[in-house]
Scaffold this motif. Sequence first.
Motif, PDB file in Angstrom:
ATOM      1  N   ALA A   1       4.148  -2.834  -8.554  1.00 65.91           N
ATOM      2  CA  ALA A   1       3.150  -2.004  -7.884  1.00 65.91           C
ATOM      3  C   ALA A   1       2.319  -2.889  -6.966  1.00 65.91           C
ATOM      4  O   ALA A   1       2.026  -4.041  -7.296  1.00 65.91           O
ATOM      5  N   THR A   2       1.942  -2.338  -5.807  1.00 65.31           N
ATOM      6  CA  THR A   2       1.187  -3.091  -4.804  1.00 65.31           C
ATOM      7  C   THR A   2       0.081  -2.209  -4.232  1.00 65.31           C
ATOM      8  O   THR A   2       0.295  -1.007  -4.040  1.00 65.31           O
ATOM      9  N   MET A   3      -1.071  -2.809  -3.962  1.00 65.55           N
ATOM     10  CA  MET A   3      -2.160  -2.109  -3.284  1.00 65.55           C
ATOM     11  C   MET A   3      -2.658  -2.982  -2.135  1.00 65.55           C
ATOM     12  O   MET A   3      -2.690  -4.208  -2.244  1.00 65.55           O
ATOM     13  N   VAL A   4      -3.052  -2.325  -1.032  1.00 60.68           N
ATOM     14  CA  VAL A   4      -3.512  -3.032   0.166  1.00 60.68           C
ATOM     15  C   VAL A   4      -4.863  -2.485   0.599  1.00 60.68           C
ATOM     16  O   VAL A   4      -5.094  -1.265   0.551  1.00 60.68           O
ATOM     17  N   ASN A   5      -5.753  -3.371   1.014  1.00 54.95           N
ATOM     18  CA  ASN A   5      -7.050  -2.982   1.587  1.00 54.95           C
ATOM     19  C   ASN A   5      -7.134  -3.544   3.001  1.00 54.95           C
ATOM     20  O   ASN A   5      -7.043  -4.759   3.195  1.00 54.95           O
ATOM     21  N   ARG A   6      -7.324  -2.682   3.988  1.00 51.02           N
ATOM     22  CA  ARG A   6      -7.342  -3.116   5.390  1.00 51.02           C
ATOM     23  C   ARG A   6      -8.758  -3.262   5.939  1.00 51.02           C
ATOM     24  O   ARG A   6      -8.929  -3.483   7.130  1.00 51.02           O
ATOM     25  N   GLU A   7      -9.762  -3.130   5.096  1.00 48.34           N
ATOM     26  CA  GLU A   7     -11.161  -3.306   5.516  1.00 48.34           C
ATOM     27  C   GLU A   7     -11.633  -4.687   5.077  1.00 48.34           C
ATOM     28  O   GLU A   7     -12.031  -4.883   3.934  1.00 48.34           O
ATOM     29  N   GLN A   8     -11.566  -5.657   5.985  1.00 47.05           N
ATOM     30  CA  GLN A   8     -11.837  -7.041   5.616  1.00 47.05           C
ATOM     31  C   GLN A   8     -13.228  -7.238   5.017  1.00 47.05           C
ATOM     32  O   GLN A   8     -13.396  -8.033   4.088  1.00 47.05           O
ATOM     33  N   LYS A   9     -14.228  -6.524   5.508  1.00 48.71           N
ATOM     34  CA  LYS A   9     -15.587  -6.701   5.015  1.00 48.71           C
ATOM     35  C   LYS A   9     -15.775  -6.152   3.604  1.00 48.71           C
ATOM     36  O   LYS A   9     -16.807  -6.385   2.975  1.00 48.71           O
ATOM     37  N   ASP A  10     -14.788  -5.420   3.111  1.00 45.40           N
ATOM     38  CA  ASP A  10     -14.907  -4.767   1.806  1.00 45.40           C
ATOM     39  C   ASP A  10     -14.043  -5.430   0.732  1.00 45.40           C
ATOM     40  O   ASP A  10     -13.906  -4.903  -0.372  1.00 45.40           O
ATOM     41  N   HIS A  11     -13.442  -6.582   1.025  1.00 40.33           N
ATOM     42  CA  HIS A  11     -12.546  -7.220   0.055  1.00 40.33           C
ATOM     43  C   HIS A  11     -13.232  -7.459  -1.291  1.00 40.33           C
ATOM     44  O   HIS A  11     -12.645  -7.221  -2.350  1.00 40.33           O
ATOM     45  N   ALA A  12     -14.476  -7.953  -1.258  1.00 36.16           N
ATOM     46  CA  ALA A  12     -15.170  -8.301  -2.502  1.00 36.16           C
ATOM     47  C   ALA A  12     -15.429  -7.075  -3.365  1.00 36.16           C
ATOM     48  O   ALA A  12     -15.272  -7.118  -4.594  1.00 36.16           O
ATOM     49  N   GLY A  13     -15.825  -5.976  -2.755  1.00 39.84           N
ATOM     50  CA  GLY A  13     -16.096  -4.760  -3.508  1.00 39.84           C
ATOM     51  C   GLY A  13     -14.839  -4.019  -3.929  1.00 39.84           C
ATOM     52  O   GLY A  13     -14.851  -3.261  -4.903  1.00 39.84           O
ATOM     53  N   TRP A  14     -13.760  -4.246  -3.212  1.00 38.95           N
ATOM     54  CA  TRP A  14     -12.509  -3.535  -3.471  1.00 38.95           C
ATOM     55  C   TRP A  14     -11.694  -4.128  -4.598  1.00 38.95           C
ATOM     56  O   TRP A  14     -11.073  -3.398  -5.384  1.00 38.95           O
ATOM     57  N   ILE A  15     -11.689  -5.453  -4.738  1.00 41.12           N
ATOM     58  CA  ILE A  15     -10.644  -6.099  -5.521  1.00 41.12           C
ATOM     59  C   ILE A  15     -10.696  -5.809  -7.016  1.00 41.12           C
ATOM     60  O   ILE A  15      -9.665  -5.516  -7.636  1.00 41.12           O
ATOM     61  N   GLN A  16     -11.871  -5.827  -7.641  1.00 42.75           N
ATOM     62  CA  GLN A  16     -11.917  -5.626  -9.092  1.00 42.75           C
ATOM     63  C   GLN A  16     -11.492  -4.213  -9.500  1.00 42.75           C
ATOM     64  O   GLN A  16     -10.620  -4.056 -10.368  1.00 42.75           O
ATOM     65  N   PRO A  17     -12.049  -3.161  -8.892  1.00 39.09           N
ATOM     66  CA  PRO A  17     -11.571  -1.813  -9.236  1.00 39.09           C
ATOM     67  C   PRO A  17     -10.093  -1.611  -8.901  1.00 39.09           C
ATOM     68  O   PRO A  17      -9.375  -0.910  -9.623  1.00 39.09           O
TER      69      PRO A  17
END
Length: 233
Positions: free
Chosen positions: A26-42
């Motif tokens: 399984a893979t997930m991608v986040n394309r909002e660079q400024k949101d990496h810190a808030g995105w990664i744990q959840p």
Amino acid sequence: MGLILNIDTATENASICVARDGMAIATMVNREQKDHAGWIQPAIARLMQEAGFAMQQLQAVAVTEGPGSYTGLRVGMATAKGLCYALHIPLITESTLKVIAYATREAIGLSTGEPHLLPTLICPMIDARRMEVFTAVYNMDLEAVIPGGARILDNNSFNKELENNRLIFCGNGSVKWKPLCGKHSNAVFYEGDGYTAAHLGLLSEQRFQQEIWADLAYAEPAYLKEFYSHIKN
């Protein structure tokens, strides 16, 4: 054979992947660079749930160590180390440039034994602002011919390498190199979708099999150049 969580927050697109035996589950991608810190744990929690595994089943955590965004590298490394400490499992680190080179090699269908009139090399580039890039040069076995470093581009960059090799340029930094390179017959530009943590998965599996662990206490991002900030008085 390992169950490994792979983390990449080095560039504009962050991604995570849980892989077994090097194959992405399984893979997930986040394309909002400024949101990496808030995105990664959840995102990690959701990823593990969707993949059907508990965190305690992980056998290692892998992370791209850099080069890349200063903030992004710190986010990825801190997350990976925190999980390894909590779960008592090894940490695996890999060069962002090598992951890009591997992804490019796979995307364009080149094999290590494919014949060419000239040797083929892969040159991944990460934008380091202005006319500077983080770059390295790899052969088709992903061995570093030129080690990673920061390089300011000009019209004569890579002249020596292009003379006797077919160079495949890739990564977001290659966009600003293309106009300077001109239409050199030995230069090839790959402008595909780039890479994700799924590409890290196979490389981290190789390190897992060889038990090549990073030092959990002292591992840190490979920035490749000093960080400068403008402080207002």
